[in-house]
Design an enzyme around this catalytic site. Sequence first.
Site, PDB file in Angstrom:
ATOM      1  CE  LYS A   1     -20.984 -11.334 -15.614  1.00  0.00           C
ATOM      2  NZ  LYS A   1     -20.330 -12.266 -16.560  1.00  0.00           N
TER       3      LYS A   1
ATOM      4  CE  LYS B   1     -21.365  -7.736 -17.648  1.00  0.00           C
ATOM      5  NZ  LYS B   1     -20.756  -8.766 -18.507  1.00  0.00           N
TER       6      LYS B   1
END
Length: 337
Positions: free
Chosen positions: A206, A260
Amino acid sequence: MQDRTHLVDDITGHRRMRRNRKADWTRRLVQENRLTVDDLIWPIFIVPGSGIIDPIPAMPGVNRMSIDKAVEAAREAAGLGIPALATFPNIEMELRDETGSNSLEANNLINLATAAIKKAVPNIGVITDVALDPFTSHGHDGILRGGEIVNDETVDQVARAAVMQADAGADIIAPSEMMDGRIGAIRMALDAAGHQSVGIMSYATKFASAFYGPYREAISTGGLLKGDKKTYYIDPANGTEAIRDAALDVEEGADMLMVKPGLPYLDICWRMKEAFGLPTFAYQVSGEYTQIKAAAMNGWIDGERAMLETLLSFKRAGCDGVLTYFAVEVAKILAKR
């Protein structure tokens, strides 16, 4: 017979790439990747109350929904063949505090939503996140102590919250707060509570990205955030570090991996799939969604084609599926083909 060899035949050695592109049927025959409804996970936003469908200005076409409306949305998704939902709560401001303590309430908004969806639509998967940002008064994903996001105390809390989410019926826990050791701690907590069948989809990489803004509006954390998240999210410049992070999650027991944001990190998707061979997913985040929607609304691009092209790019990069706010729209298009 007249020799009709062309200079191009000599140049290419009689190998012409366009032969397989000459007709629709040949293009379909040799297509390497396909997007299907089975590739879609639909993220939805839950708010307190009933009968609520609240449009999110920064995400045209996306709504916050009360639990009853989320149940209706789940029925629609299941009817279209979408395999799973990912749920995100927008709780009342008065319930948010420095430690995100509401995450440990068995009957909090996210758990009530899970129970309601699984009762009404048992054949759809529910994926829940245990990050604390929807529950904290400062908008960070972990517990804030003396200006620092404390790792170990946060891990203890998200592991406890994960068990409660599994108790409520969550099929997969998807921890996104990027604390060190969280995957192993959650796995041990789930197993100790008898939830061996509950999977973990790790937000393995992330990044500290500029593409999260509309999401933060959706869960009402944008105005709360103090500072930034660079001490726990990955620097967008660092690919090798991202793979090391993912490797730790694999060792700790992750069942699936997620990247992500999505489109700016297709190289990470490919590297993770090649390195680990686990089911790999991308999250086409709010900023990616909004870019396409805004450009399409202004007539600058063909929104449908751009939407489908970006989703197909995740498949080409090795992803097994995509979390996307386009899920229902895409499922309807695919159903007509």
